[in-house]
Write an enzyme that holds these catalytic residues in place. Structure first.
Site, PDB file in Angstrom:
ATOM      1  N   ASP A  89      20.619  46.989  -7.137  1.00  0.00           N
ATOM      2  CA  ASP A  89      20.435  46.861  -5.680  1.00  0.00           C
ATOM      3  C   ASP A  89      21.204  45.677  -5.103  1.00  0.00           C
ATOM      4  O   ASP A  89      21.974  45.822  -4.156  1.00  0.00           O
ATOM      5  CB  ASP A  89      18.954  46.647  -5.326  1.00  0.00           C
ATOM      6  CG  ASP A  89      18.146  47.933  -5.421  1.00  0.00           C
ATOM      7  OD1 ASP A  89      18.757  49.019  -5.515  1.00  0.00           O
ATOM      8  OD2 ASP A  89      16.904  47.834  -5.419  1.00  0.00           O
ATOM      9  N   ARG A 143       8.205  34.006  -4.427  1.00  0.00           N
ATOM     10  CA  ARG A 143       9.021  34.182  -3.215  1.00  0.00           C
ATOM     11  C   ARG A 143       9.180  32.908  -2.392  1.00  0.00           C
ATOM     12  O   ARG A 143      10.282  32.592  -1.959  1.00  0.00           O
ATOM     13  CB  ARG A 143       8.485  35.330  -2.342  1.00  0.00           C
ATOM     14  CG  ARG A 143       8.712  36.774  -2.847  1.00  0.00           C
ATOM     15  CD  ARG A 143       9.620  36.926  -3.988  1.00  0.00           C
ATOM     16  NE  ARG A 143       9.875  38.293  -4.409  1.00  0.00           N
ATOM     17  CZ  ARG A 143       9.755  38.722  -5.666  1.00  0.00           C
ATOM     18  NH1 ARG A 143       9.356  37.895  -6.625  1.00  0.00           N
ATOM     19  NH2 ARG A 143      10.059  39.961  -5.995  1.00  0.00           N
ATOM     20  N   ASP A 145       7.304  41.914  -0.410  1.00  0.00           N
ATOM     21  CA  ASP A 145       8.292  40.854  -0.625  1.00  0.00           C
ATOM     22  C   ASP A 145       9.199  40.620   0.581  1.00  0.00           C
ATOM     23  O   ASP A 145       9.565  39.487   0.879  1.00  0.00           O
ATOM     24  CB  ASP A 145       9.111  41.145  -1.885  1.00  0.00           C
ATOM     25  CG  ASP A 145       8.271  40.984  -3.148  1.00  0.00           C
ATOM     26  OD1 ASP A 145       7.320  40.179  -3.111  1.00  0.00           O
ATOM     27  OD2 ASP A 145       8.554  41.653  -4.151  1.00  0.00           O
ATOM     28  N   SER A 188       9.403  49.515 -12.124  1.00  0.00           N
ATOM     29  CA  SER A 188       9.943  48.386 -11.385  1.00  0.00           C
ATOM     30  C   SER A 188       9.165  47.158 -11.845  1.00  0.00           C
ATOM     31  O   SER A 188       7.942  47.109 -11.739  1.00  0.00           O
ATOM     32  CB  SER A 188       9.757  48.609  -9.886  1.00  0.00           C
ATOM     33  OG  SER A 188       9.862  47.374  -9.214  1.00  0.00           O
TER      34      SER A 188
END
Ligand code: ARG
Length: 408
Positions: free
Chosen positions: A15, A96, A125, A177
Site C-alpha cells: 500500500d 500512532r 488509524d 492484516s
C-alpha cells in the site's frame, strides 16, 4: 518552481509503496518516506529505507523511537492500566501518536506542506493520524491515497505496481492484516472475519498454544515497581523495555496473552479482532495488583473510571487532547506510592497474582485478621450500619405506608 513536499508514513508494504508513486503521479508532489521503528518484528528497516528511494522518494528516513515509545507512551498506558472495552491494551492505538509526532517533526524539518498515510477509510488509524497531526500542527494538510484511489482490489494494486516497476511481494500474501509493535500484535481479516470461526493457530507468533507440553510446570516471576513502573525482574534491575521483552517471552511461553474480541471501532463498525499481548497483559495484571494494595479505596475506585475514559480517548485518536492530558495529570499523581513487588504464577494459559508487598501497603493485618490480633472495633459496625442503611429504612417505611411493601 519546486514542488510541494509530502511526508509519507511508510511501512515498506504494498500500500505505502504504491502510495509513493501515486502521490508523485496524481498529486505532483515530492515524497519523503518516513519509517518508524516501534519494535515491530518485520523486515530490516534499512531495506525498507532503500526501497522507498528505489520507488522514487526524494528522501527516505528511518527513526528508531523504541526507547521514547516505552518511556513516554507505554509508561502512561501501564499507569492507566489501559484496556479499551476492558480488554484490548491499545497496541495500534498506542503507536500512532508517536508516529504522528515524528511525521510532524519531519514535515517541519523538510518544510513539507502535507502528511500522507496509507490507512483505509474504514479503520481507527486514519482518525488517530489525522486528529493527532491536527493537534500538533493544525496547518498541515493530509493526503490519504488509499482512501482516494480507485485500486479496489489487491490485484489492481499489484497491476499498478508492476506497470510502474514498483517491487511487489513475491511470497503469497498472508490472508491476515497484522499490525505490531513492542506492546503486542493485532491480527484481523481472512477467516477471522467470521466471528464464529475459531482463530487458526498459525496466526500466533508470540504465544504458545497452552495445550502444548513445553510447559507442564508452573513458573513464577517477581516484578518490582517504583512509582507505577517496573524496574526489576526477579530482583535483577532492568529497563522497562527489557522487562516488556522478558514478559513477552515468559508469558508467551505459557500461552498467556491471547484476546479474541468483538470491538467497537470509532467509525461505527463492529469488528472481530485478535490480539497477542502477553507482556502487556502481564504487566497490567501486576500493576493492578500493586495498586489494589497501595491505593486508598476512593482513589482506586475513581481511578478505575478514569482508566476507562483514558483508554477510550486514546483508542479514539485523542492522545494529543486537553482531556487526555488532564487525565494523565490525575493518573500520575496516583502513582507516587505505587512501589513494591508482585509475584505472578504462569501456568497453562494463565497468569495469576499470588503475592504482593509494598512499603506503602494499606493492608493492615490487625484490621483484616479474624485471629486474636484483631484490633477492628466490631461494636462500631452497628452505628455505621444504622446510618448507612437509614435512607433504605425510611424508604421501606414509606412503601409500607402506601401499601406497596415488597415491591421494588
Ligand atoms: N482494531 C485495532 C485498533 O484499532 C487494531 C488495528 C490494527 N491495524 C491493522 N492495520 N491491522 O486499534
Amino acid at each position: 518552481m519546486s514542488k510541494e513536499k509530502v511526508v509519507l508514513a511508510y511501512s515498506g508494504g504494498l500500500d505505502t509503496s504504491v502510495a509513493i508513486q501515486w502521490l508523485k503521479e496524481e498529486k505532483n508532489v515530492d515524497v519523503i518516506a518516513l519509517a518508524v521503528d516501534v519494535g515491530q518484528e518485520r523486515q530490516d528497516l534499512e531495506v525498507v529505507r532503500q526501497k522507498a528511494l528505489g520507488i522514487g522518494a526524494i528522501e527516505s528516513i528511518v527513526v528508531d523511537v523504541r526507547e521514547e515509545y516505552v518511556e513516554e507512551f507505554i509508561a502512561k498506558a501501564l499507569k492507566a492500566n489501559a484496556l479499551y472495552e476492558n480488554k484490548y491494551p491499545l497496541v495500534s492505538a498506542m503507536s500512532r501518536p508517536i508516529i504522528v509526532k515524528h511525521l510532524v517533526e519531519a514535515a517541519h524539518k523538510h518544510q513539507a506542506k502535507y502528511i500522507a498515510h496509507g490507512c483505509t477509510g474504514k479503520g481507527n488509524d486514519q482518525v488517530r493520524f489525522e486528529v493527532g497531526i491536527a493537534a500538533l500542527d493544525p496547518d498541515l494538510e493530509i493526503m490519504a491515497p488509499v482512501r482516494e484511489w480507485d485500486l479496489k482490489t489487491r490485484e489492481q494494486e499489484m497491476d499498478y505496481a508492476l506497470e510502474r516497476g514498483i517491487p511487489v511481494p513475491t511470497t503469497k500474501k498472508s490472508p491476515y492484516s497484522i499490525d505490531d509493535n513492542l506492546w503486542g500484535r493485532a491480527i484481523e481479516c481472512g477467516v477471522l472475519e467470521d466471528p464464529w470461526v475459531e482463530p487458526p493457530s498459525d496466526i500466533y507468533t508470540l504465544t504458545a498454544d497452552a495445550r502444548g507440553h513445553q510447559c507442564d510446570e508452573p513458573e513464577y516471576a517477581e516484578l518490582s515497581f517504583e512509582q507505577g513502573l517496573p524496574v526489576a525482574l526477579d530482583g535483577e534491575k532492568m529497563s522497562f523495555h527489557e522487562i516488556i521483552n522478558r514478559m513477552n517471552e515468559l508469558a508467551g511461553k505459557h500461552g498467556f496473552g491471547r484476546i479474541d474480541m468483538i470491538e467497537n471501532r470509532l467509525i461505527g463498525v463492529k469488528s472481530r479482532e485478535i490480539y497477542e499481548v502477553p507482556g502487556a497483559l502481564t504487566l497490567i495484571t501486576a500493576h493492578k495488583a500493586l495498586e489494589d494494595l497501595c491505593l486508598e479505596r476512593d482513589l482506586l475506585h475513581y481511578k478505575l473510571q478514569i482508566e476507562q475514559k483514558w483508554a477510550e480517548l486514546v483508542y479514539n485518536g485523542m492522545w494529543y487532547s486537553p482531556l487526555k492530558e488532564a487525565l494523565d495529570g490525575f493518573i500520575e499523581s496516583t502513582q507516587q506510592l505505587v512501589t513494591g513487588d508482585v509475584r505472578l504464577r504462569f501456568f497453562k494459559g494463565s497468569c495469576v497474582t499470588v503475592g504482593r508487598r509494598s512499603p506503602y501497603s494499606l493492608y493492615d493485618y490487625n484490621l483484616a485478621t479474624y485471629d486474636a490480633a484483631d484490633t477492628f472495633d466490631h461494636k462500631a459496625a452497628k452505628g455505621f450500619i444504622d446510618l448507612h442503611g437509614l435512607p433504605t429504612k425510611v424508604w421501606a417505611r414509606q412503601r409500607r405506608k402506601v401499601g406497596k411493601e415488597g415491591e421494588v
